[in-house]
Design an enzyme around this catalytic site. Structure first.
Site, PDB file in Angstrom:
ATOM      1  N   ASN A  81      -9.890   0.232   1.726  1.00 41.76           N
ATOM      2  CA  ASN A  81      -9.347   0.898   2.046  1.00 41.76           C
ATOM      3  C   ASN A  81      -9.078   0.409   0.214  1.00 41.76           C
ATOM      4  O   ASN A  81      -8.890  -0.952  -0.017  1.00 41.76           O
ATOM      5  CB  ASN A  81      -8.440  -0.317   2.546  1.00 41.76           C
ATOM      6  CG  ASN A  81      -6.921  -0.103   2.461  1.00 41.76           C
ATOM      7  OD1 ASN A  81      -6.257   0.442   1.149  1.00 41.76           O
ATOM      8  ND2 ASN A  81      -6.083  -0.836   3.254  1.00 41.76           N
TER       9      ASN A  81
ATOM     10  N   HIS B 219      -1.723  20.000   6.389  1.00 41.75           N
ATOM     11  CA  HIS B 219      -3.127  18.628   6.126  1.00 41.75           C
ATOM     12  C   HIS B 219      -2.303  16.961   6.634  1.00 41.75           C
ATOM     13  O   HIS B 219      -1.442  17.229   5.787  1.00 41.75           O
ATOM     14  CB  HIS B 219      -3.569  18.889   4.651  1.00 41.75           C
ATOM     15  CG  HIS B 219      -4.661  20.561   5.075  1.00 41.75           C
ATOM     16  ND1 HIS B 219      -5.626  20.838   5.362  1.00 41.75           N
ATOM     17  CD2 HIS B 219      -4.390  21.437   3.935  1.00 41.75           C
ATOM     18  CE1 HIS B 219      -5.431  21.881   4.941  1.00 41.75           C
ATOM     19  NE2 HIS B 219      -4.356  22.656   4.931  1.00 41.75           N
TER      20      HIS B 219
ATOM     21  N   HIS C 298      13.085   1.829   5.607  1.00 44.16           N
ATOM     22  CA  HIS C 298      12.078  -0.011   4.898  1.00 44.16           C
ATOM     23  C   HIS C 298      12.637  -0.527   6.088  1.00 44.16           C
ATOM     24  O   HIS C 298      14.554  -0.632   6.366  1.00 44.16           O
ATOM     25  CB  HIS C 298      12.543  -0.389   3.660  1.00 44.16           C
ATOM     26  CG  HIS C 298      12.268  -2.047   3.422  1.00 44.16           C
ATOM     27  ND1 HIS C 298      11.998  -2.865   3.438  1.00 44.16           N
ATOM     28  CD2 HIS C 298      12.207  -1.393   2.010  1.00 44.16           C
ATOM     29  CE1 HIS C 298      12.190  -3.948   2.910  1.00 44.16           C
ATOM     30  NE2 HIS C 298      12.093  -2.915   2.004  1.00 44.16           N
TER      31      HIS C 298
ATOM     32  N   HIS D 222     -14.189   5.222   4.861  1.00 49.03           N
ATOM     33  CA  HIS D 222     -15.733   4.828   4.643  1.00 49.03           C
ATOM     34  C   HIS D 222     -16.617   5.384   4.074  1.00 49.03           C
ATOM     35  O   HIS D 222     -17.283   3.808   3.881  1.00 49.03           O
ATOM     36  CB  HIS D 222     -16.480   6.204   6.095  1.00 49.03           C
ATOM     37  CG  HIS D 222     -17.895   6.078   6.026  1.00 49.03           C
ATOM     38  ND1 HIS D 222     -18.468   6.403   5.546  1.00 49.03           N
ATOM     39  CD2 HIS D 222     -18.425   5.370   6.904  1.00 49.03           C
ATOM     40  CE1 HIS D 222     -19.823   6.486   5.961  1.00 49.03           C
ATOM     41  NE2 HIS D 222     -20.262   5.581   7.105  1.00 49.03           N
TER      42      HIS D 222
ATOM     43  N   CYS E  56       0.564  -1.419   0.016  1.00 48.60           N
ATOM     44  CA  CYS E  56       0.371   0.135  -0.043  1.00 48.60           C
ATOM     45  C   CYS E  56       0.747   1.292  -0.058  1.00 48.60           C
ATOM     46  O   CYS E  56       0.320   2.162   0.146  1.00 48.60           O
ATOM     47  CB  CYS E  56      -0.753   0.164   1.545  1.00 48.60           C
ATOM     48  SG  CYS E  56      -2.453  -0.894   1.712  1.00 48.60           S
TER      49      CYS E  56
ATOM     50  N   HIS F 113      -2.431   7.456   5.126  1.00 50.01           N
ATOM     51  CA  HIS F 113      -2.406   5.476   4.622  1.00 50.01           C
ATOM     52  C   HIS F 113      -4.071   5.083   4.750  1.00 50.01           C
ATOM     53  O   HIS F 113      -4.138   5.021   6.579  1.00 50.01           O
ATOM     54  CB  HIS F 113      -2.437   4.939   4.648  1.00 50.01           C
ATOM     55  CG  HIS F 113      -2.556   3.301   3.816  1.00 50.01           C
ATOM     56  ND1 HIS F 113      -3.701   2.934   2.683  1.00 50.01           N
ATOM     57  CD2 HIS F 113      -2.207   2.536   4.461  1.00 50.01           C
ATOM     58  CE1 HIS F 113      -3.372   1.917   2.861  1.00 50.01           C
ATOM     59  NE2 HIS F 113      -2.711   0.883   3.476  1.00 50.01           N
TER      60      HIS F 113
END
Length: 487
Positions: A419, A382, A298, A415, A219, A386
């Site tokens: 995802n 802002h 990572h 919502h 993702c 994720h």
């Protein structure tokens, strides 16, 4: 205490100005007191040191030229577009229940959630996931039985990618022949020819285009693609980079009973985004944002990090993506490392000083005091966190001292769209724009997590008051948000 802190922030922020004013005053007073003979002596000194003055001017000119030649090229985000699936793909919880029951009636050869305990677990997770009644699933999954063929997967991906790109090109009026770089990221679906080749073929992109397909990166791959595009735009002059972030569900829905693999079925939904980047100076005026920083972390050298999100076969040979119990601790540790790297790049001097003082005090005087947590809201306006697991942005909300409005884009995106993997951070940015909150000079922080395990960040600055693009995915529903979730 709050007033003292405000005074401190003001003094540190305006320290240069506060020091500069007395210095200018002092120089002005000294200059006014210079006698005419002092001025003549100074001019005489310059005339007889013309060689020194020439060398000094040449050095300044050379250094300035080198700076302008070697400095990083600015990367502009001209515009982006998020895919809005057709209405017939919209699913409610009841529609999912009916679909599962129909598949269970077919028998063992095509059974989904064969065990009743697995069915109960699936619905419990679905109810607590934070997803609403208007998310989308591809036609192949809504079919009874589900179609997990290469043809179905290609149809889903083409629908998502082509719709996002078509809308982006319509909004930007960019000629496809001017695109010099194409990057497509999709973690689980990587056919041959590649997805980037599919885009090249569809839009008849030029033969010398730099084409990349990123797979298996989870993702967080959307930020990886942006970082790769940024590096390529430093090398290739006056061109556009088209970045496409998506994920495929048709071929990757898990149909077994392993609970660690069932969670992904509850959370992931159809989505994708196309982003147009430019290094052309002339595009600054019409671009929405300028890229300030990308930070990639990572932790895959650690076994727990590497295996906490993994595609594998279950005990019956059915393929799915498993999530281990270590994912929460791994995510927290990786996020912390990413933030520690990003902090010095974006935080104001006032926050750095407070952190340094607390660190010294803890190390040498009192090791029982807590580490100072910098106030990122003094650097970031802002937050686009994720929209994966609710506890991810919930943890950041608590640890960084964010307000509900700061995580509202993540909560609302989860919502409304679920995802959508690597594209979710773009739906969140689109939400902020749709609410009319993105003003000139505002900074937006996109932070995404992915298998490996990775945490990647991108920070953008708005070049103008940003309005939502035409055909924004929030165009017809943003007024209903935020919604209150009892989860």
């Amino acid at each position: 205490m709050a007033n003292v802190k405000l005074i401190y922030y003001y003094l540190i922020t305006h320290l240069f100005k506060l020091c500069l004013f007395p210095l200018i005053t002092f120089v002005a007073i000294k200059a006014s007191n210079l006698k005419q003979e002092d001025v003549q002596n100074l001019w005489f000194h310059f005339q007889h040191n013309i060689v020194t003055l020439t060398i000094f001017s040449a050095v300044v000119t050379f250094v300035s030229a080198m700076y302008f030649v070697t400095r990083p090229r600015p990367v502009y985000l001209v515009d982006y577009s998020c895919h809005l699936p057709p209405q017939h793909q919209k699913v409610t919880v009841q529609k999912i229940v009916d679909n599962v029951n129909k598949n269970r009636e077919l028998g063992t050869s095509t059974t989904i959630l064969a065990e009743d305990s697995s069915l109960d677990f699936f619905f419990r997770v679905l109810e607590r996931s934070g997803l609403g009644e208007e998310t989308y699933l591809p036609d192949a999954i809504l079919n009874v039985p589900p179609l997990q063929t290469m043809v179905a997967a290609r149809e889903e991906t083409e629908q998502v990618i082509f719709d996002a790109i078509d809308n982006l090109l319509a909004n930007t009026k960019v000629n496809t022949r001017d695109i010099g770089i194409i990057i497509v990221n999709s973690s689980l679906f990587n056919p041959t020819p590649s997805l980037s080749a599919m885009v090249v073929n569809k839009y008849k992109l030029r033969s010398n285009i730099k084409s990349f397909s990123l797979g298996g990166m989870g993702c967080s791959a959307g930020v990886i693609a942006i970082d790769l595009a940024k590096d390529l735009l430093q090398v290739h002059k006056n061109t556009y980079a088209l970045v496409v972030s998506t994920e495929n569900l048709s071929r990757n829905m898990y149909i077994g009973d392993n609970r660690s693999m069932l969670v992904t079925n509850c959370l992931f939904r159809v989505g994708g985004a196309a982003i147009l980047l430019s290094n052309k100076s002339g595009d600054r005026r019409r671009s929405k944002y300028k890229l300030l920083h990308t930070v990639r972390t990572h932790t895959g050298a650690d076994d727990k990090s590497f295996r906490c999100v993994q595609q594998e076969d279950d005990e019956t040979g059915k393929t799915g993506v498993s999530l281990t119990k270590d994912i929460t601790s791994v995510a927290s540790r990786t996020i912390t490392k990413n933030i520690a790297t990003l902090g010095p790049l974006v935080l104001p001097v006032s926050e750095k000083i407070l952190f340094f003082i607390t660190y010294i005090h803890k190390k040498f005087f009192d090791d029982k005091i807590k580490h100072y947590i910098p106030d990122f809201k003094r650097a970031i306006d802002h937050f686009c966190i994720h929209a994966g697991l609710r506890r991810t942005w919930g943890g950041l909300e608590k640890n960084l001292g964010l307000l509900p409005i700061d995580v509202e884009p993540s909560r609302s995106t989860l919502h409304r769209f679920g995802n959508t993997s690597s594209s979710s951070i773009w739906y969140e940015l689109a939400y902020t724009e749709a609410k009319g909150r993105m003003k000139k000079g505002n900074k937006a922080w996109q932070i995404a997590l992915g298998s490996g395990f990775k945490c990647n960040s991108a920070v953008w600055v708005a070049l103008r008051n940003v309005n939502p693009s035409v055909n924004s995915p929030w165009e017809h529903c943003v007024a209903k948000y935020p919604v209150k979730l009892d989860i």
